[in-house]
Design a protein around this motif. Structure first.
Motif, PDB file in Angstrom:
ATOM      1  N   LEU A 268       0.600  -1.099  -0.183  1.00  9.26           N
ATOM      2  CA  LEU A 268      -0.095   0.071   0.068  1.00  9.26           C
ATOM      3  C   LEU A 268       0.612   1.389   0.013  1.00  9.26           C
ATOM      4  CD1 LEU A 268      -2.996  -0.811   3.006  1.00  9.26           C
ATOM      5  CD2 LEU A 268      -3.021  -0.695   0.223  1.00  9.26           C
ATOM      6  N   CYS A 269       0.537   2.500  -1.127  1.00 10.38           N
ATOM      7  CA  CYS A 269       1.120   3.510  -0.579  1.00 10.38           C
ATOM      8  C   CYS A 269       0.833   3.803   0.275  1.00 10.38           C
ATOM      9  CB  CYS A 269       0.136   4.409  -1.871  1.00 10.38           C
ATOM     10  SG  CYS A 269       0.991   6.391  -2.397  1.00 10.38           S
TER      11      CYS A 269
ATOM     12  N   LYS B  31      -3.460   5.479   2.065  1.00 11.04           N
ATOM     13  CA  LYS B  31      -3.708   4.577   2.565  1.00 11.04           C
ATOM     14  C   LYS B  31      -4.451   4.922   3.550  1.00 11.04           C
ATOM     15  CE  LYS B  31      -0.797   2.776   6.069  1.00 11.04           C
ATOM     16  NZ  LYS B  31       0.172   1.291   5.975  1.00 11.04           N
TER      17      LYS B  31
ATOM     18  N   ALA C 220      -6.487   0.271  -0.745  1.00  8.98           N
ATOM     19  CA  ALA C 220      -5.584   1.795  -1.576  1.00  8.98           C
ATOM     20  C   ALA C 220      -6.563   2.441  -1.673  1.00  8.98           C
ATOM     21  CB  ALA C 220      -4.878   1.014  -2.760  1.00  8.98           C
TER      22      ALA C 220
ATOM     23  N   GLY D  81      -3.026   3.357  -5.594  1.00  8.23           N
ATOM     24  CA  GLY D  81      -2.490   3.084  -3.910  1.00  8.23           C
ATOM     25  C   GLY D  81      -2.164   1.782  -3.734  1.00  8.23           C
ATOM     26  N   TYR D  82      -0.906   1.796  -4.616  1.00 15.54           N
ATOM     27  CA  TYR D  82       0.283   0.724  -4.459  1.00 15.54           C
ATOM     28  C   TYR D  82       1.354   1.025  -4.948  1.00 15.54           C
ATOM     29  CZ  TYR D  82      -3.863  -2.421  -3.349  1.00 15.54           C
ATOM     30  OH  TYR D  82      -4.910  -3.301  -3.484  1.00 15.54           O
TER      31      TYR D  82
ATOM     32  N   SER E 180      -3.506  -5.113   1.691  1.00  9.37           N
ATOM     33  CA  SER E 180      -4.604  -4.967   1.579  1.00  9.37           C
ATOM     34  C   SER E 180      -5.439  -6.414   0.741  1.00  9.37           C
ATOM     35  CB  SER E 180      -5.135  -3.939   1.017  1.00  9.37           C
ATOM     36  OG  SER E 180      -5.334  -4.364  -0.692  1.00  9.37           O
TER      37      SER E 180
END
Length: 533
Positions: free
Chosen positions: A426-427, A431, A457, A467-468, A524
């Motif tokens: 996850l970023c 997140k 995400a 989101g990643y 996630s």
């Protein structure tokens, strides 16, 4: 000497006096004077340009100012500079000469900054090279080609540079229809379409890549393989290229080899402490085979390099056999496979066994001969690391048996099997806590898991709205102890039973370890389900 009355006139002789006269008129312009004249001319031209386009000069006076500046350009520049210095000196109440020194230092600093920026821009450019080190310009004829060819080469280089900047592992150029090609990048294991180009430009880009990869650009139907390198900012990246004729044109697949794999450790891969300790115990043993399995793109080679980095290569003779060599390992002998030169895995392994190795690394087990030589080496006092393409630990056993390896040899040589997958992380910039359903919350409660630590995400500029960012590994280990060895060496029915039980157990272990990553906020639930199911 002639006497004309009382006037005497001296006439110089040709041989003695004409030499000095010619020496004076031989160089009418001294080189230094000529250089100053050229410099004066350019300064005048520069001054005219600055005055002509200056908003301070009215249009009806520009011609007059141009003429005056053309003759007094440098003097005018110096005069204006001194006047500006005097104005700054009065305004800051500083000594005139101190202000003048500051002005000169500031101007010199600006010139140096521009020079550094120009060098930085030049260093950030990318250069494509073939395996012999020749640039794409030399191969493709950039210097003698037209503007259209130069534009194609610039597009090719920018496509490769964009892939490196965005951490892509693969570049795919394939036809969408009879008039359009798509360029896609595989980033963190997921394909993203980055652009669409017309077929004429795409075919030209494909030909330029094939040319630098040592492939035949006239052959568009028969599958071909090749490779090239790219140098950017002092770093070098390697690429593996494969082409094939498909409907509506030709498809090109470019694999970006992980140049950082040589510096990875087991801690960097993302494995749990329990798995790292188990792998390190096996690596310290003098013999046996450690087999890493998983589908394409699951990070098998990176994990294998991380294992090699745990070995003291100063005291142990490490030899690798790879196709191709993805990263350089100091103090290790690395051999690259070349089937065209009859350098195969099997032939190379035979010669490696005569080079007094302590550790042998096999890039991939593809056939029965390679598998048998590697397993026999593991029995005769060598530590063997190898990878194989399969889905799980149990499937790896079945695949080796299907290749024709005897169950007795397999049970005697194997020490550890590791099945691996990669999950997107996850970023950290975007997140957010996950919105769990009632059933998921209830499941977490039964397992004693705090659902508030689960994230999902969102997407931001840093992760390109996905989101990643980055990936981490999850692993299922099978230590081949005496009980497992007995099962492997028994009848085929026992192997089938091991396969059925092993696949379910292996998937359950992967899901369990992946769930720990979810609870830790690393990935996630959606990503875990996508990879493991």
């Amino acid at each position: 000497m002639l006497m004309l009355g009382s006037i005497s006139v001296a006439i110089p002789t040709f041989a003695s006096d004409v030499g000095p006269i010619l020496s004076v008129t031989d160089l009418p312009f001294h080189p230094l004077r000529l250089l100053l004249l050229v410099g004066w001319f350019y300064l005048c031209a520069y001054s005219v340009q600055r005055i002509h386009f200056s908003p301070l000069v009215r249009k009806n006076y520009r011609t007059l100012c141009d003429v005056v500046t053309l003759f007094t350009g440098p003097v005018l520049l110096v005069t204006l500079f001194l006047l500006d210095t005097a104005r700054r000196s009065r305004r800051t109440q500083q000594n005139f000469f101190d202000t003048l020194r500051n002005q000169v230092e500031h101007a010199w600093a600006r010139i140096r900054v521009r020079h550094v920026k120009a060098e930085a821009e030049e260093d950030t450019s990318i250069h494509l090279l073939d395996t012999a080190g020749r640039s794409i310009n030399e191969i493709y004829g950039h210097g003698s080609s037209g503007h259209a060819d130069a534009k194609i080469l610039d597009l090719t280089e920018s496509t490769i540079a964009n892939a490196l900047d965005r951490r892509a592992s693969d570049i795919l150029i394939d036809p969408k229809d009879d008039s359009t090609y798509t360029v896609r990048l595989r980033i963190d294991g997921v394909l993203r379409t980055v652009k669409e180009v017309n077929d004429e430009i795409a075919r030209a880009v494909i030909n330029s890549i094939k040319a630098v990869s040592g492939m035949d650009i006239s052959e568009r139907r028969r599958p071909q393989d090749g490779g090239f390198m790219a140098r950017k900012e002092g770093a070098t990246a390697s690429f593996r290229v494969a082409s094939a004729g498909v409907l509506n044109g030709e498809k090109l697949s470019i694999r970006v080899l992980n140049k950082d794999a040589g510096s990875f450790t087991l801690d960097d891969v993302g494995l749990s402490r329990k798995h790292i300790d188990a792998i390190r115990r096996m690596i310290k043993k003098p013999s046996g085979m450690i087999l890493i399995c998983g589908p394409t793109g699951s990070g098998k080679t990176t994990t294998m390099y991380a294992m090699l980095n745990e070995i003291d290569r100063f005291t142990r003779n490490v030899i690798t056999v790879e196709d191709p060599i993805e990263a350089l390992l100091p103090e290790a002998s690395q051999i690259e496979i070349n089937p065209k030169a009859d350098i195969t895995f099997a032939n190379t392994l035979r010669s490696v066994l005569r080079q007094d190795p302590d550790v042998i690394c096999v890039g991939e087990i593809r056939d029965e001969e390679t598998a048998e030589i590697a397993l026999r080496a593991a029995q005769t006092g060598h530590l063997v690391l190898a990878t194989i393409h399969c889905d799980s630990n149990a499937t790896a056993l079945v695949r080796l048996l299907d290749l024709g390896v005897s169950p007795l040899l397999l049970s005697a040589g194997l020490s550890l099997i590791a099945s691996q997958r990669l999950l997107r992380c996850l970023c950290e910039h975007c997140k957010t806590p996950a919105h769990l359903s009632d059933s998921q919350i209830e499941t977490f409660k039964r397992k004693g898991i705090d659902g508030s630590q689960v994230f999902e995400a969102v997407g931001c500029k840093h992760c390109e709205k996905t989101g990643y960012f980055g990936r981490t590994a999850i692993c299922d280990l099978m230590v081949v102890d005496q009980a497992v060895k007995a099962q492997i060496s028994s009848a085929d029915g026992m192997v089938a039973k091991l396969k059925l039980e092993g696949e379910d157990k292996g998937r359950s272990n992967l899901r369990k370890h992946g769930l720990k990553k979810v609870v830790a906020g690393t990935t996630s639930l959606k990503e875990l389900k996508r990879i493991v199911g």
